[in-house]
Design a protein around this motif. Structure first.
Motif, short mmCIF file in Angstrom:
data_model
loop_
_atom_site.label_atom_id
_atom_site.label_comp_id
_atom_site.label_asym_id
_atom_site.label_seq_id
_atom_site.Cartn_x
_atom_site.Cartn_y
_atom_site.Cartn_z
N ALA A 38 -1.97 -1.55 1.26
CA ALA A 38 -1.79 -3.00 1.18
C ALA A 38 -3.10 -3.75 1.32
N VAL A 39 -4.12 -3.11 1.89
CA VAL A 39 -5.41 -3.76 2.00
C VAL A 39 -5.93 -4.18 0.63
N VAL A 40 -5.67 -3.36 -0.39
CA VAL A 40 -6.22 -3.63 -1.72
C VAL A 40 -5.65 -4.93 -2.32
N GLY A 59 -6.16 -6.44 -12.21
CA GLY A 59 -5.13 -5.52 -12.67
C GLY A 59 -5.60 -4.08 -12.70
N TRP A 60 -6.88 -3.86 -13.07
CA TRP A 60 -7.41 -2.50 -13.11
C TRP A 60 -7.56 -1.90 -11.71
N ILE A 61 -7.88 -2.74 -10.74
CA ILE A 61 -7.96 -2.24 -9.36
C ILE A 61 -6.58 -1.74 -8.92
N GLY A 62 -5.54 -2.55 -9.16
CA GLY A 62 -4.19 -2.11 -8.84
C GLY A 62 -3.78 -0.89 -9.63
N PHE A 63 -4.23 -0.82 -10.87
CA PHE A 63 -3.92 0.34 -11.72
C PHE A 63 -4.50 1.62 -11.13
N MET A 64 -5.77 1.59 -10.73
CA MET A 64 -6.41 2.79 -10.19
C MET A 64 -5.75 3.21 -8.88
N LEU A 65 -5.40 2.25 -8.05
CA LEU A 65 -4.74 2.58 -6.78
C LEU A 65 -3.39 3.24 -7.04
N TYR A 149 12.62 5.85 6.90
CA TYR A 149 11.31 6.26 6.39
C TYR A 149 10.71 5.19 5.49
N GLN A 150 11.52 4.68 4.55
CA GLN A 150 11.02 3.68 3.62
C GLN A 150 10.79 2.33 4.28
N VAL A 151 11.54 2.03 5.33
CA VAL A 151 11.29 0.80 6.08
C VAL A 151 9.86 0.80 6.62
N GLY A 152 9.42 1.94 7.09
CA GLY A 152 8.03 2.04 7.56
C GLY A 152 7.05 1.70 6.46
N GLY A 153 7.25 2.29 5.27
CA GLY A 153 6.35 2.02 4.16
C GLY A 153 6.38 0.58 3.72
N ASN A 154 7.57 0.03 3.58
CA ASN A 154 7.68 -1.35 3.14
C ASN A 154 7.15 -2.33 4.19
N ALA A 155 7.32 -1.98 5.47
CA ALA A 155 6.74 -2.81 6.52
C ALA A 155 5.22 -2.84 6.41
N GLY A 156 4.63 -1.68 6.11
CA GLY A 156 3.18 -1.63 5.92
C GLY A 156 2.74 -2.46 4.74
N SER A 157 3.49 -2.38 3.63
CA SER A 157 3.15 -3.17 2.45
C SER A 157 3.27 -4.66 2.70
N ALA A 160 0.29 -7.15 3.86
CA ALA A 160 -0.81 -7.61 3.00
C ALA A 160 -1.08 -9.11 3.13
N PRO A 161 -0.06 -9.98 3.00
CA PRO A 161 -0.35 -11.41 3.11
C PRO A 161 -0.90 -11.81 4.48
N LEU A 162 -0.38 -11.19 5.55
CA LEU A 162 -0.86 -11.51 6.90
C LEU A 162 -2.31 -11.07 7.08
N MET A 163 -2.65 -9.91 6.50
CA MET A 163 -4.04 -9.45 6.59
C MET A 163 -4.97 -10.41 5.86
N THR A 164 -4.50 -10.97 4.74
CA THR A 164 -5.31 -11.94 4.01
C THR A 164 -5.57 -13.17 4.87
#
Length: 413
Positions: A38-40, A59-65, A149-157, A160-164
């Motif tokens: 999510a940092v990206v 878009g290319w940055i997101g593509f590579m990730l 398990y997926q709640v953990g991943g989605n919580a991490g994603s 992103a806005p809060l980190m910004t």
């Protein structure tokens, strides 16, 4: 390990209850892993200014990730279906740690892309193995376990806005160095999970050997019966396409809606993060409740509801006044991600002999193909304007109509 035939029986024999501490630990690592990813996107608006990036480059940055973190997942999943290595979990996190350092210190676009590849590869290694840990820890509650398990991943994603707002706007690109703490904590937790995982793999191998010695091919479960069904390839292909379409729409909101809010509503960088955060945070709740409801009502029904049910809100969103954007996007995030974990469990239902491959196809390849959407959206936005692109993307959830063609996961039970 040659196949996963009989894994369901072995898992239920060795653990009739959910191994909750292990499940919570791997969910925490999933959160930390996806926080690093999510940092990206959290840096997009910062990098657009500091490195003078175009929307196509964004878009290319997101593509590579996403291509490295996603397309490699089925490959690694197929390998680990035959020969799983518990040590791959901390090794993958080590690669992510290197990538986070690189993102913080990258002086230009190409260095940034290389750093993103390391983060993506670390994630690609983690996800198939993490899904297998969940498979063993689930007991008889697959939908619940996968949703946790997926709640953990989605919580991490969703961070992103809060980190910004709180990290990258004040600190800039160098703030990404904080992501190394996520990697270090994830490695520490995984070192505690690895011994348990190794024991479960040994138990599974022993069970498989006993079954083979007794001539047991037991194909009595509904999922094994379906695995030999002539429609299974069609169903898997359709499922991947549905996740692909959902990923395109998710990318349009998660990566580009912040620019849309700045351009069409006149919001600042910080203000534009709030609706995106609401979308992602509501998706965390939707992921959990979707898995729980799938155990009760069926996986196919939840997949139909999550994609097709989101279409009215998605179609209305670009036309709403700002005051209505906040509740609408919150409900949209809840609905469209309520089928997130369900798609993974449904893929394992279709491919019980290849759990790693099934997980890689749904959380990996489909999202990697969705990353192509990020590049396409960036190019289209530069060429035709972001407003037109967001209007076009609002039709993507209508693809949920095709979910009615999926085989039922209930009729064979």
């Amino acid at each position: 390990m040659a196949s996963f035939a009989g894994t369901s029986r072995a898992a239920s024999d060795s653990a009739t209850k959910v191994a909750l501490p292990v499940l919570l630990a791997i969910s925490l690592v999933h959160m930390l892993n996806d926080s690093m990813q999510a940092v990206v996107p959290a840096l997009y608006t910062i990098l657009e200014d500091s490195l003078n990036l175009s929307l196509t480059q964004v878009g290319w940055i997101g593509f590579m990730l996403n291509m490295t973190s996603s397309v490699m997942q089925p490959v690694i999943g197929a390998y680990s279906d035959k020969r799983s290595r518990p040590s791959m979990l901390p090794i993958g996190m080590g690669l992510s740690l290197i990538g986070m350092c690189g993102i913080a210190l990258s002086p230009g676009f190409w260095y940034l892309l290389l750093s993103v590849v390391f983060v993506g590869l670390g994630s690609a290694i983690f996800h198939p193995e993490g899904s297998r840990v969940v498979y063993f820890a689930a007991g008889g509650r697959r939908g619940f376990a996968q949703s946790v398990y997926q709640v953990g991943g989605n919580a991490g994603s969703s961070l992103a806005p809060l980190m910004t707002i709180f990290v990258f706007v004040p600190l800039g690109q160098i703030g990404a160095i904080w992501g190394t703490l996520f990697a270090a904590l994830a490695i520490a937790v995984l070192l505690g999970v690895v011994p348990w995982y190794r024991r479960k793999l040994a138990e599974w191998d022993a069970e498989r050997a006993r079954n083979a010695g007794a001539g047991a091919g037991r194909a009595g479960s509904a999922s094994q019966a379906l695995s030999n069904h002539p429609r299974v390839k069609f169903a898997m292909g359709l499922l991947v396409l549905l996740v692909f379409a959902r990923s395109w729409y998710h990318t349009s909101v998660g990566s580009f809606y912040q620019f849309y809010l700045k351009d069409d509503y006149g919001l600042t960088k910080q203000q534009a993060q709030i609706p995106v955060f609401l979308f992602l945070a509501a998706g965390v709740l939707g992921t959990y409740f979707g898995g729980v409801l799938a155990d009760r009502f069926g996986m196919k029904k939840m997949i139909v509801f999550s994609i097709l049910g989101a279409s009215p809100i998605a179609l209305a969103l670009p036309h709403l006044p700002l005051a209505w954007v906040y509740p609408a996007i919150t409900l949209l995030g809840f609905v469209i991600l309520s089928g997130f974990s369900v798609a993974v469990v449904y893929a394992q239902f279709l491919m019980p002999k290849s759990v790693g491959m099934a997980s890689g196809l749904t959380t990996g390849l489909a999202f990697g193909m969705g990353a192509i959407g990020g590049v396409a959206l960036g190019n289209a936005a530069d060429a035709y304007g972001l407003h037109s692109v967001m209007l076009a993307c609002s039709f993507l959830p209508l693809s949920g109509l095709f979910a009615f063609l999926l085989p039922s996961d209930r009729k064979n039970r």
